[in-house]
Motif scaffolding. Structure first.
Motif, PDB file in Angstrom:
ATOM      1  N   ALA A 204       0.937  -1.189   0.142  1.00  0.00           N
ATOM      2  CA  ALA A 204       0.052  -0.123   0.018  1.00  0.00           C
ATOM      3  C   ALA A 204       0.907   1.311  -0.073  1.00  0.00           C
ATOM      4  O   ALA A 204       1.873   1.351   0.784  1.00  0.00           O
ATOM      5  N   GLY A 205       0.431   2.337  -0.814  1.00  0.00           N
ATOM      6  CA  GLY A 205       1.017   3.549  -0.679  1.00  0.00           C
ATOM      7  C   GLY A 205       0.086   4.636  -0.187  1.00  0.00           C
ATOM      8  O   GLY A 205      -0.875   4.624  -0.825  1.00  0.00           O
ATOM      9  N   LEU A 206       0.541   5.402   0.658  1.00  0.00           N
ATOM     10  CA  LEU A 206      -0.317   6.473   1.515  1.00  0.00           C
ATOM     11  C   LEU A 206       0.129   7.866   0.658  1.00  0.00           C
ATOM     12  O   LEU A 206       1.454   7.895   0.927  1.00  0.00           O
ATOM     13  N   TYR A 207      -0.774   8.586   0.365  1.00  0.00           N
ATOM     14  CA  TYR A 207      -0.415   9.660  -0.209  1.00  0.00           C
ATOM     15  C   TYR A 207      -1.186  11.051   0.509  1.00  0.00           C
ATOM     16  O   TYR A 207      -2.410  10.677   0.464  1.00  0.00           O
ATOM     17  N   VAL A 208      -0.848  11.992   1.031  1.00  0.00           N
ATOM     18  CA  VAL A 208      -1.359  13.129   1.828  1.00  0.00           C
ATOM     19  C   VAL A 208      -0.986  14.322   1.105  1.00  0.00           C
ATOM     20  O   VAL A 208       0.227  14.548   0.730  1.00  0.00           O
ATOM     21  N   ARG A 209      -1.732  15.392   0.783  1.00  0.00           N
ATOM     22  CA  ARG A 209      -1.543  16.528   0.192  1.00  0.00           C
ATOM     23  C   ARG A 209      -2.560  17.585   0.712  1.00  0.00           C
ATOM     24  O   ARG A 209      -3.846  17.157   0.908  1.00  0.00           O
ATOM     25  N   GLU A 210      -1.878  18.745   1.118  1.00  0.00           N
ATOM     26  CA  GLU A 210      -2.649  19.979   1.404  1.00  0.00           C
ATOM     27  C   GLU A 210      -2.981  20.813   0.348  1.00  0.00           C
ATOM     28  O   GLU A 210      -2.225  20.930  -0.464  1.00  0.00           O
ATOM     29  N   PHE A 211      -4.177  21.529  -0.084  1.00  0.00           N
ATOM     30  CA  PHE A 211      -4.340  22.331  -1.111  1.00  0.00           C
ATOM     31  C   PHE A 211      -5.253  23.553  -0.686  1.00  0.00           C
ATOM     32  O   PHE A 211      -6.131  23.190   0.402  1.00  0.00           O
ATOM     33  N   GLN A 212      -5.126  24.411  -1.394  1.00  0.00           N
ATOM     34  CA  GLN A 212      -6.254  25.578  -1.057  1.00  0.00           C
ATOM     35  C   GLN A 212      -7.215  25.775  -2.165  1.00  0.00           C
ATOM     36  O   GLN A 212      -7.211  25.494  -3.311  1.00  0.00           O
ATOM     37  N   VAL A 213      -8.461  25.996  -1.623  1.00  0.00           N
ATOM     38  CA  VAL A 213      -9.620  26.358  -2.510  1.00  0.00           C
ATOM     39  C   VAL A 213      -9.857  27.876  -2.275  1.00  0.00           C
ATOM     40  O   VAL A 213     -10.074  28.331  -1.286  1.00  0.00           O
ATOM     41  N   THR A 214     -10.027  28.658  -3.543  1.00  0.00           N
ATOM     42  CA  THR A 214     -10.139  29.847  -3.385  1.00  0.00           C
ATOM     43  C   THR A 214     -11.582  30.236  -3.482  1.00  0.00           C
ATOM     44  O   THR A 214     -12.480  29.361  -3.487  1.00  0.00           O
ATOM     45  N   GLU A 215     -11.803  31.280  -2.690  1.00  0.00           N
ATOM     46  CA  GLU A 215     -12.997  31.724  -2.350  1.00  0.00           C
ATOM     47  C   GLU A 215     -14.161  31.848  -3.827  1.00  0.00           C
ATOM     48  O   GLU A 215     -14.946  31.826  -3.744  1.00  0.00           O
ATOM     49  N   ASN A 216     -13.140  32.335  -4.917  1.00  0.00           N
ATOM     50  CA  ASN A 216     -14.105  32.334  -6.065  1.00  0.00           C
ATOM     51  C   ASN A 216     -14.915  30.986  -6.516  1.00  0.00           C
ATOM     52  O   ASN A 216     -15.794  31.196  -7.364  1.00  0.00           O
ATOM     53  N   TRP A 217     -14.300  29.902  -6.056  1.00  0.00           N
ATOM     54  CA  TRP A 217     -14.958  28.676  -6.246  1.00  0.00           C
ATOM     55  C   TRP A 217     -16.191  28.311  -5.162  1.00  0.00           C
ATOM     56  O   TRP A 217     -16.585  27.414  -5.222  1.00  0.00           O
ATOM     57  N   GLN A 218     -16.294  29.266  -4.285  1.00  0.00           N
ATOM     58  CA  GLN A 218     -17.427  28.954  -3.338  1.00  0.00           C
ATOM     59  C   GLN A 218     -18.676  28.384  -3.544  1.00  0.00           C
ATOM     60  O   GLN A 218     -19.288  27.479  -3.258  1.00  0.00           O
ATOM     61  N   GLU A 219     -19.246  29.128  -4.636  1.00  0.00           N
ATOM     62  CA  GLU A 219     -20.352  28.767  -5.332  1.00  0.00           C
ATOM     63  C   GLU A 219     -20.463  27.782  -6.315  1.00  0.00           C
ATOM     64  O   GLU A 219     -21.302  27.188  -7.094  1.00  0.00           O
ATOM     65  N   LYS A 220     -19.315  27.130  -6.522  1.00  0.00           N
ATOM     66  CA  LYS A 220     -19.033  26.029  -7.718  1.00  0.00           C
ATOM     67  C   LYS A 220     -19.226  24.687  -7.149  1.00  0.00           C
ATOM     68  O   LYS A 220     -18.850  24.409  -5.687  1.00  0.00           O
ATOM     69  N   GLU A 221     -19.519  23.782  -8.086  1.00  0.00           N
ATOM     70  CA  GLU A 221     -19.283  22.570  -7.615  1.00  0.00           C
ATOM     71  C   GLU A 221     -18.069  21.989  -7.694  1.00  0.00           C
ATOM     72  O   GLU A 221     -17.523  22.013  -8.880  1.00  0.00           O
ATOM     73  N   LYS A 222     -17.502  21.115  -6.871  1.00  0.00           N
ATOM     74  CA  LYS A 222     -16.001  20.977  -6.823  1.00  0.00           C
ATOM     75  C   LYS A 222     -15.910  19.185  -7.205  1.00  0.00           C
ATOM     76  O   LYS A 222     -16.657  18.482  -6.633  1.00  0.00           O
ATOM     77  N   TYR A 223     -14.989  19.102  -8.290  1.00  0.00           N
ATOM     78  CA  TYR A 223     -14.862  17.632  -8.633  1.00  0.00           C
ATOM     79  C   TYR A 223     -13.156  17.377  -8.437  1.00  0.00           C
ATOM     80  O   TYR A 223     -12.462  18.357  -8.795  1.00  0.00           O
ATOM     81  N   ILE A 224     -12.920  16.254  -8.141  1.00  0.00           N
ATOM     82  CA  ILE A 224     -11.431  15.889  -8.173  1.00  0.00           C
ATOM     83  C   ILE A 224     -11.285  14.746  -9.151  1.00  0.00           C
ATOM     84  O   ILE A 224     -12.226  13.862  -9.153  1.00  0.00           O
ATOM     85  N   VAL A 225     -10.276  14.659 -10.089  1.00  0.00           N
ATOM     86  CA  VAL A 225     -10.135  13.819 -11.049  1.00  0.00           C
ATOM     87  C   VAL A 225      -8.795  13.303 -11.116  1.00  0.00           C
ATOM     88  O   VAL A 225      -7.621  13.983 -10.772  1.00  0.00           O
ATOM     89  N   PHE A 226      -8.721  11.929 -11.229  1.00  0.00           N
ATOM     90  CA  PHE A 226      -7.497  10.977 -11.006  1.00  0.00           C
ATOM     91  C   PHE A 226      -7.617  10.524 -12.575  1.00  0.00           C
ATOM     92  O   PHE A 226      -8.375   9.517 -12.730  1.00  0.00           O
ATOM     93  N   GLU A 227      -6.568  10.810 -13.506  1.00  0.00           N
ATOM     94  CA  GLU A 227      -6.697  10.204 -14.608  1.00  0.00           C
ATOM     95  C   GLU A 227      -6.043   8.823 -14.640  1.00  0.00           C
ATOM     96  O   GLU A 227      -6.169   8.149 -15.887  1.00  0.00           O
ATOM     97  N   GLY A 228      -5.188   8.525 -13.718  1.00  0.00           N
ATOM     98  CA  GLY A 228      -4.426   7.166 -13.705  1.00  0.00           C
ATOM     99  C   GLY A 228      -3.926   6.744 -12.719  1.00  0.00           C
ATOM    100  O   GLY A 228      -3.174   7.333 -12.027  1.00  0.00           O
ATOM    101  N   VAL A 229      -4.246   5.735 -11.731  1.00  0.00           N
ATOM    102  CA  VAL A 229      -4.075   5.102 -10.574  1.00  0.00           C
ATOM    103  C   VAL A 229      -3.950   3.679 -10.316  1.00  0.00           C
ATOM    104  O   VAL A 229      -5.080   2.836 -10.931  1.00  0.00           O
ATOM    105  N   ASN A 230      -2.786   3.282 -10.248  1.00  0.00           N
ATOM    106  CA  ASN A 230      -2.705   1.638 -10.522  1.00  0.00           C
ATOM    107  C   ASN A 230      -2.456   1.076  -8.922  1.00  0.00           C
ATOM    108  O   ASN A 230      -1.445   1.337  -8.201  1.00  0.00           O
ATOM    109  N   SER A 231      -3.247   0.088  -8.461  1.00  0.00           N
ATOM    110  CA  SER A 231      -4.347  -0.505  -9.240  1.00  0.00           C
ATOM    111  C   SER A 231      -5.886  -0.229  -8.673  1.00  0.00           C
ATOM    112  O   SER A 231      -6.830  -0.300  -9.425  1.00  0.00           O
ATOM    113  N   CYS A 232      -5.976  -0.001  -7.319  1.00  0.00           N
ATOM    114  CA  CYS A 232      -7.093   0.691  -6.833  1.00  0.00           C
ATOM    115  C   CYS A 232      -6.776   1.600  -5.926  1.00  0.00           C
ATOM    116  O   CYS A 232      -5.686   1.742  -5.325  1.00  0.00           O
ATOM    117  N   PHE A 233      -7.715   2.454  -5.258  1.00  0.00           N
ATOM    118  CA  PHE A 233      -7.541   3.432  -4.442  1.00  0.00           C
ATOM    119  C   PHE A 233      -8.672   3.991  -3.621  1.00  0.00           C
ATOM    120  O   PHE A 233      -9.691   3.809  -4.264  1.00  0.00           O
TER     121      PHE A 233
END
Length: 1022
Positions: free
Chosen positions: A116-145
């Motif tokens: 198993a590989g554990l990944y952790v990351r912090e990120f900022q979300v701008t105020e401009n996105w407050q009214e937006k719907e947020k999605y995260i996209v992983f284009e390729g991860v081997n084999s499951c996550f």
């Protein structure tokens, strides 16, 4: 231990909370940024690539509870770049295997010690996105996550090379956020991802956030239809909407001009239709792209689209109404340092090389490639066979290749959902790319109800493209329903097989060679045979060479020398050795000679001689959609390698798809002795993105009908004698022959030669005291086995070809009335345990000018397999580094691999003659050589000539050196130069994974005679 649901061993649970598959796109704010296709220019896109905190565990059972929480302390963890493969960063086992599963075959179960590989990351979300719907996209991860956002479980996905998108608005806030990902090395999906490749793990493609309007376009399917006469193009834009919105749709041409627009208010789903009169059609030769813009709210979506039609009519594959041949390669995503991580620049490099070598088709073996690669294929012009991420080859290995074993998963309806989902995610992501002409259901996973369900779903979703799957033809236990497959696909069939298929009127589908001409090592050697037949029969679609690149991993020896590693170099078990080193280019994208051969064989122009005496030639245009006006023709006439005349014809005009043009070249037909060759070259007349002006697309060479046909007339010294044992000696000189202790010494005015009567061979040659031999001459039949020799190699070894030595039965000498000295040797070649391989008699004659003529008459044991080679091995002293020869070049050439070479005079070094293969093997031979001089820098050396062309090789390695080495770094060049002058060298073929070497290319004669002449020379005195 982490308390989570064990999703990874349930083939019916493929994801949790993952969004439905959709077409690839990035939303932008305006047309200009959308046109750039630079993701960073979108205010609705945020990259999550970069440094993540990372911890590796040898088993998921060691994963600590709570690592994913918002306040978990990960400061002591390692830093790891995303995207990356963790095996290329010092974690876990580097492992290459082909057909064998790297785990026990017990579907759907995987080992409990699941890394198993554990990944952790912090990120900022701008105020401009407050009214937006947020999605995260992983284009390729081997084999499951598993995914956590701010400590909350957000989803699970598997299917390594398909994107996974999650709606994360409920979990994120403006400002600081934290995501955590646990990637497992194995899951039940591993049983469907047994491709022939290095087994990498981790987040290996891009990760990013998308901010969407509350009401937004979720999915787009641009369906296009062409009228029967191709004069009208219709676009139906099917929109899948979250909420209700007003969509403004417009179509622009490649120059940016608006052609049509329409608007619609859509709730949930709806269509917008556009029409184009006289559309410019997209094809791989002229990849004309329109752009469809969809405006709504704050967002602009841009899709490049092309009008093109793919059909099969009366068993003939057609694009835009024309029969097209697919001149393709199979391409794995492989980088020598990054593994499965492929930078955009690397993708472009691959496409440039393919364009430069006349390749028009790519099979994405054996999974969907990065979506940016698909955009590039649209733009550069490539036909793409887009393949689902599905291969279950290991099911065969698990049962020792028992009949039907490979069908275990495809027959098991419990796996149907997993199979069908792989097709769905492929099609939904790539359905708007015009380059995709064929959907492939995967590779080598049997064929059964699950594949049939895949095919039926694909055709119900997208009837505009064809469906391919080779496994239906390969299935062991009889035929099943193949109605949903639009072609018959085969691998590694012989040329007679494909011709028989083409002639069989009961075969109503076109035949596609999804893999052929296995390009492993010194290979392939049978391309011309395939394409002669493919061009001849309309039912043959073409094929894809296996494969594009060697999958070597850049590594270092203990003393710091770089090399490319392959299976087993890291202690990986099971492994398939160097079977991953099987490409047309090296891992760092240096073309092998096989790629040069492919370029010439599939060239889009053919030149034939009409009347060479009057300079008339005929050009045939094998492009399907463009004339030849983008090319010009250069020509030159050479005598014995020296240019006499040359010129250019700038105006070519032959129409596409078989159009021809007759040209008259303004050369004067030469008179007199010598060999005269006409070389014609078609070149680009303007710069393209992938090549400079003047870049050569193809060439053709003809010998002009004039001059002497005596091969020795190419001798720059002007000597006219033929190298016959009975040749005239001209002016008689003194020659002395003395015998001392079985050593015969022959001396003349400026030479001294020695012959060992006991050993039956020449041991010394010298001129003016300069030694020309460093070891006795020896007959040789062994070559370092090529990868393509692996099918015949065991027979060669059994018979002792590799250990053959000479037995002398009798050796006599005499001085002739004309002053020459003649030695006759009766001999055999053989190794221990077996009967002699061959028997022969050699006549040696030492001339008064210092030349040595020899003729050997050979009889080979009747039942033996064909010989690798037969010829004379000469060891020249250190310093003999220059090779001048008249023959095919400049690169290596063999009887079945020489169309990319030209007949001329070449001056190379011994190092130039060497072709470096990652796994050392036979290399560097020059087919059709007529004479050669191997000398030191002062021009002092040995001239070799023969009445019939021979194969020449001059290396710093013996065949035994090359045979013993597993990697190129293990080769230590000798100071001496090892020269082989071969009567014949057997061909190359592609039998590493393909048919046996064709009979015309085998040295299979049971009786033959070989003559040649050796002459010490000082070139500057000639």
């Amino acid at each position: 231990m982490l308390s989570i649901e064990k999703y990874w061993e349930d083939p019916n649970l493929l994801h949790v909370n993952r969004e439905p598959a959709r077409a690839y796109y990035i939303p932008y704010a305006d047309l200009d940024s959308a046109a750039s296709r630079k993701r960073s220019r979108s205010p609705f896109y945020q990259a999550l690539n970069g440094n993540w905190k990372f911890r590796y565990h040898t088993s998921v059972k060691h994963v600590e509870e709570g690592f994913y929480t918002e306040d978990a302390d990960v400061s002591g963890w390692d830093d790891l770049l995303v995207p990356s493969c963790w095996q290329r960063n010092g974690y876990d086992q580097l492992h290459y295997t082909n057909t064998n599963y790297p785990i026990p075959c017990d579907p759907p179960f995987v080992p409990d010690a699941n890394p198993a590989g554990l990944y952790v990351r912090e990120f900022q979300v701008t105020e401009n996105w407050q009214e937006k719907e947020k999605y995260i996209v992983f284009e390729g991860v081997n084999s499951c996550f598993y995914l956590w956002v701010n400590g909350v479980f957000a989803g699970y996905s598997q299917g390594s090379r398909n994107p996974a998108e999650f709606h994360i608005s409920p979990y994120v806030t403006s400002g600081r956020n934290r995501i955590a990902v646990m990637v497992l090395k194995w899951c039940d999906g591993t049983y469907m991802e047994d491709q022939d490749m290095w087994r990498y793990s981790g987040i290996f493609r891009d990760v990013y956030l998308l901010a969407r309007d509350q009401a937004h376009v979720r999915d787009v399917f641009i369906k296009q239809e062409l009228s029967e006469d191709f004069r009208l193009g219709r676009l139906t834009c099917e929109l899948d909407i979250i909420g209700t919105l007003k969509a403004d749709v417009e179509l622009r041409d490649a120059e940016g001009r608006r052609l049509q627009s329409a608007s619609a208010v859509i709730n949930g789903s709806g269509n917008v239709e556009l029409q184009v009169q006289d559309p410019v059609l997209w094809n791989a030769e002229v990849p004309y792209l329109y752009t469809l813009h969809i405006h709504y709210g704050d967002e602009v979506l841009a899709f490049r689209t092309g009008f093109r039609q793919t059909t099969v009519i009366d068993g003939v594959f057609q694009i835009n109404g024309r029969a097209v041949k697919l001149k393709g390669v199979n391409r794995h995503e492989s980088h020598p340092e990054l593994g499965a991580v492929i930078p955009l620049k690397h993708m472009i490099q691959d496409l440039h090389l393919m364009k430069r070598h006349n390749i028009n088709t790519i099979r994405t073996a054996h999974y969907p490639n990065d979506p940016r690669f698909m955009e590039l294929c649209d733009e550069y012009g490539f036909y793409v066979i887009d393949e689902a991420d599905l291969e279950a080859h290991g099911m065969s290995s698990a049962e020792k290749w028992a009949e039907g074993a490979i069908n275990r998963l495809s027959d098991n309806t419990q796996w149907e959902a997993a199979f069908v989902e792989r097709a769905q995610r492929l099609v939904e992501r790539d359905k708007n790319f015009p380059c995709v002409i064929i959907w492939s259901l995967g590779n080598e996973a049997g064929y059964g109800p699950n594949h049939i369900a895949m095919a039926r779903w694909v055709q119900s979703r997208d009837a505009s493209r064809l469906v391919h799957y080779e496994g239906a033809a390969a299935r062991y236990k009889g035929s099943t329903d193949v109605e949903a497959l639009d072609m018959e696909s085969h691998m590694y069939e012989s040329v007679p097989f494909i011709e028989e298929y083409a002639r069989d009127e009961s075969k109503t589908k076109p035949l596609f060679l999804c893999e052929y001409s296995h390009a492993m090592g010194n290979s392939p050697g049978d391309l011309q045979d395939y394409w002669k037949v493919i061009y001849q029969y309309p039912k043959l679609m073409g094929g894809c060479v296996w494969e594009w690149c060697d999958h070597g991993i850049l590594a270092e020896t203990e003393d710091g020398r770089p090399y490319f590693a392959y299976g087993g170099d890291f202690g990986d078990k099971p492994n398939d050795g160097n079977f991953c080193i099987d490409g047309l280019v090296s891992p760092d994208r240096i073309p092998h000679t096989g790629l040069l051969e492919l370029k010439q064989v599939i060239a889009p122009v053919r030149i034939e001689a009409s009347d060479l005496s009057s300079g008339t030639v005929c050009l045939s245009n094998l492009y399907d959609f463009r004339d030849l006006s983008h090319l010009f023709l250069s020509w030159c006439v050479e005598k014995d390698g020296h240019v006499l005349e040359q010129g250019q014809i700038m105006e070519l005009e032959a129409a596409p798809h078989g159009g021809s043009q007759t040209l008259t070249l303004p050369y004067k037909l030469p008179e007199g002795d010598g060999r005269y060759f006409l070389t014609l070259s078609c070149r680009q007349n303007a710069e393209t993105r992938w090549a400079e002006p003047g870049y050569e697309i193809m060439f053709q060479q003809f010998e002009l009908p004039t001059g002497r046909k005596d091969v020795l007339s190419a001798d720059p010294s002007g000597r006219e004698e033929r190298p016959s044992l009975h040749a005239s000696q001209g002016h008689r000189r003194e020659i002395q022959a003395k015998l001392k202790d079985q050593l015969l010494v022959i001396k003349g005015l400026d030479f001294r030669h020695t012959f060992d009567l006991y050993e039956g061979t020449l041991t010394g040659l010298s001129k003016h005291g300069v030694t020309m031999l460093a070891a006795p001459a020896a007959w040789s039949i062994w070559r370092a086995p090529t990868d393509n020799d692996r099918g015949i190699q065991s027979k060669w070894l059994t018979e002792g070809y590799d250990r053959a030595v000479m037995k002398v039965y009798g050796c006599t000498w005499s001085q002739q009335p004309d002053g020459t000295v003649e030695v006759i040797v009766d001999y055999s070649l053989g190794g221990y345990t077996r009967y002699p391989l061959l028997r022969g008699r050699t006549h040696w004659r030492f001339g008064t000018d210092g030349g040595v003529f020899l003729r050997t008459e050979v009889e080979v044991r009747e039942e033996l397999p064909f010989l690798p080679r037969f010829g004379l091995q000469l060891t020249l002293p250190a310093g003999n580094e220059e090779v001048e020869y008249f023959g095919y070049g400049p690169q290596e050439s063999y009887i079945d691999k020489r169309l990319s070479t030209r007949m001329s005079k070449y001056e190379l070094t011994v190092d130039d003659m060497f072709e470096n293969y990652i796994h050392p093997q036979e290399n560097g031979s020059r087919y059709g050589t007529e004479w050669a001089v191997i000398s030191n820098r002062q021009g002092m050396g040995l001239r070799v000539e023969a009445p019939k062309p021979f194969s020449l090789q001059a290396l710093h390695y013996t065949p035994e050196d090359l045979t013993a080495a597993r990697h190129d770094y293990e080769l230590t060049p000798r100071r001496e130069t090892i020269v082989h002058v071969d009567y014949k060298m057997s061909g190359i073929g592609s039998n590493s994974c393909g048919p046996e070497l064709g009979e015309p290319y085998r040295l299979d004669e049971k009786a033959f005679t070989f003559e040649l002449r050796l002459l010490p020379v000082f070139k500057e005195d000639e």
